[in-house]
Motif scaffolding. Structure first.
Motif, short mmCIF file in Angstrom:
data_model
loop_
_atom_site.label_atom_id
_atom_site.label_comp_id
_atom_site.label_asym_id
_atom_site.label_seq_id
_atom_site.Cartn_x
_atom_site.Cartn_y
_atom_site.Cartn_z
N MET A 89 1.91 15.98 23.09
CA MET A 89 3.11 15.71 22.31
C MET A 89 4.25 16.59 22.83
O MET A 89 4.07 17.78 23.06
CB MET A 89 2.84 15.98 20.84
N ALA A 90 5.40 16.02 22.99
CA ALA A 90 6.55 16.77 23.49
C ALA A 90 7.05 17.74 22.43
O ALA A 90 7.02 17.46 21.24
CB ALA A 90 7.66 15.79 23.88
N GLU A 91 7.51 18.87 22.91
CA GLU A 91 8.06 19.88 22.00
C GLU A 91 9.45 19.44 21.57
O GLU A 91 10.25 19.00 22.38
CB GLU A 91 8.13 21.22 22.72
N SER A 92 9.74 19.53 20.28
CA SER A 92 11.05 19.12 19.79
C SER A 92 11.84 20.33 19.30
O SER A 92 11.28 21.30 18.82
CB SER A 92 10.93 18.09 18.67
N ALA A 93 13.13 20.25 19.44
CA ALA A 93 14.01 21.32 18.96
C ALA A 93 14.50 20.95 17.58
O ALA A 93 14.89 19.80 17.33
CB ALA A 93 15.18 21.50 19.92
N HIS A 94 14.45 21.89 16.66
CA HIS A 94 14.93 21.65 15.30
C HIS A 94 16.16 22.50 15.05
O HIS A 94 16.20 23.66 15.43
CB HIS A 94 13.84 22.00 14.27
N TYR A 95 17.13 21.93 14.42
CA TYR A 95 18.35 22.64 14.08
C TYR A 95 18.47 22.72 12.58
O TYR A 95 18.38 21.70 11.89
CB TYR A 95 19.57 21.92 14.67
N ALA A 96 18.63 23.91 12.06
CA ALA A 96 18.83 24.10 10.63
C ALA A 96 20.12 24.89 10.45
O ALA A 96 20.18 26.06 10.78
CB ALA A 96 17.65 24.85 10.02
N PRO A 97 21.17 24.25 9.95
CA PRO A 97 22.44 24.97 9.80
C PRO A 97 22.33 26.10 8.78
O PRO A 97 21.64 25.97 7.78
CB PRO A 97 23.41 23.89 9.32
N ARG A 98 22.98 27.19 9.06
CA ARG A 98 23.04 28.34 8.16
C ARG A 98 24.51 28.66 7.95
O ARG A 98 25.35 28.46 8.83
CB ARG A 98 22.34 29.57 8.77
N SER A 99 24.82 29.18 6.80
CA SER A 99 26.20 29.52 6.53
C SER A 99 26.28 30.78 5.70
O SER A 99 25.32 31.18 5.06
CB SER A 99 26.89 28.37 5.79
N MET A 100 27.44 31.41 5.73
CA MET A 100 27.72 32.57 4.90
C MET A 100 29.13 32.42 4.37
O MET A 100 30.04 32.05 5.11
CB MET A 100 27.61 33.86 5.69
N VAL A 101 29.29 32.68 3.09
CA VAL A 101 30.61 32.67 2.49
C VAL A 101 30.86 34.03 1.86
O VAL A 101 29.93 34.71 1.44
CB VAL A 101 30.79 31.55 1.43
N ALA A 102 32.11 34.42 1.83
CA ALA A 102 32.49 35.71 1.23
C ALA A 102 33.66 35.48 0.30
O ALA A 102 34.58 34.72 0.61
CB ALA A 102 32.87 36.70 2.32
N TYR A 103 33.59 36.10 -0.86
CA TYR A 103 34.65 35.99 -1.85
C TYR A 103 35.11 37.39 -2.24
O TYR A 103 34.30 38.30 -2.34
CB TYR A 103 34.15 35.31 -3.14
N LYS A 104 36.40 37.55 -2.46
CA LYS A 104 36.92 38.77 -3.05
C LYS A 104 37.06 38.49 -4.54
O LYS A 104 37.67 37.50 -4.93
CB LYS A 104 38.26 39.15 -2.46
N ILE A 105 36.47 39.35 -5.34
CA ILE A 105 36.49 39.14 -6.79
C ILE A 105 37.27 40.27 -7.45
O ILE A 105 37.05 41.44 -7.15
CB ILE A 105 35.06 39.13 -7.37
N SER A 106 38.19 39.90 -8.30
CA SER A 106 38.91 40.89 -9.10
C SER A 106 38.87 40.45 -10.55
O SER A 106 38.54 39.30 -10.86
CB SER A 106 40.36 41.05 -8.61
N PHE A 107 39.18 41.36 -11.44
CA PHE A 107 39.08 41.09 -12.87
C PHE A 107 40.41 41.42 -13.53
O PHE A 107 41.12 42.31 -13.10
CB PHE A 107 37.96 41.93 -13.49
N ASN A 108 40.72 40.67 -14.59
CA ASN A 108 41.95 40.91 -15.32
C ASN A 108 41.67 40.82 -16.82
O ASN A 108 40.60 40.40 -17.24
CB ASN A 108 43.04 39.93 -14.90
N ARG A 109 42.65 41.27 -17.60
CA ARG A 109 42.53 41.18 -19.05
C ARG A 109 42.65 39.72 -19.47
O ARG A 109 43.45 38.97 -18.91
CB ARG A 109 43.62 41.99 -19.74
N ARG A 110 41.84 39.34 -20.45
CA ARG A 110 41.87 37.97 -20.94
C ARG A 110 43.29 37.62 -21.40
O ARG A 110 43.90 38.35 -22.19
CB ARG A 110 40.90 37.83 -22.10
N GLY A 111 43.81 36.54 -20.87
CA GLY A 111 45.15 36.08 -21.23
C GLY A 111 46.27 36.81 -20.52
O GLY A 111 47.43 36.52 -20.74
N ARG A 112 45.93 37.79 -19.69
CA ARG A 112 46.95 38.56 -18.95
C ARG A 112 46.55 38.62 -17.47
O ARG A 112 46.05 39.64 -16.99
CB ARG A 112 47.05 39.97 -19.50
#
Length: 150
Positions: free
Chosen positions: A1-24
């Motif tokens: 059997m022939a060897e097959s190549a498998h591709y599995a996409p990978r990803s990374m996301v980054a978020y900057k998180i800040s906090f504020n007063r409710r309603g302000r």
């Protein structure tokens, strides 16, 4: 059997998180004083309280299952399973092209995602990283948190 190549996409996301007063939206809250707790305590508690419990997102059809929360220097890391349900599917073997099984509408196929909430050297905010993980358990041993702030 022939060897097959498998591709599995990978990803990374980054978020900057800040906090504020409710309603302000212009009044920032320090990440170490959010209703008497710091962002790390809140996120770790959320992960711990929800570990092992399959949850459906408010939008419906999207599912989440938190696993393995742990504290690391300046952050909290957790592994989670994330996936979609609500659609019938068929699964085929990619080498033989034979049908393996059916996925019902009530099934959700899940992928592994590693998450890191980091607040070290971030100023008044924090960073949230999420990246997909390989399914091979041998490959996950070498995965670690990003070392440089964004």
């Amino acid at each position: 059997m022939a060897e097959s190549a498998h591709y599995a996409p990978r990803s990374m996301v980054a978020y900057k998180i800040s906090f504020n007063r409710r309603g302000r939206p212009d009044e920032a809250v320090p990440i170490d004083e959010i209703d008497g707790a710091d962002v790390g305590d809140l996120f770790f508690g959320f992960c711990q309280n929800n570990a092992g419990r399959l949850q459906e997102a408010a939008a419906g059809g999207k599912y989440l299952n938190m696993l393995e929360p742990r504290r690391i220097d300046g952050g909290v890391m957790a592994t989670l399973l994330s996936g979609l349900g609500g659609e019938e599917r068929q699964v085929y073997d990619t080498e033989s092209a034979e049908k393996r099984f059916d996925i019902a509408e009530s099934d959700a196929s899940m992928v592994t995602v590693r998450c890191l909430l980091s607040w070290k050297r971030t100023g008044r905010g924090s960073r949230f990283f999420a990246w997909s993980m390989p399914r091979d358990p041998r490959a996950t041993r070498s995965c670690s948190a990003p070392s440089a702030p964004i």
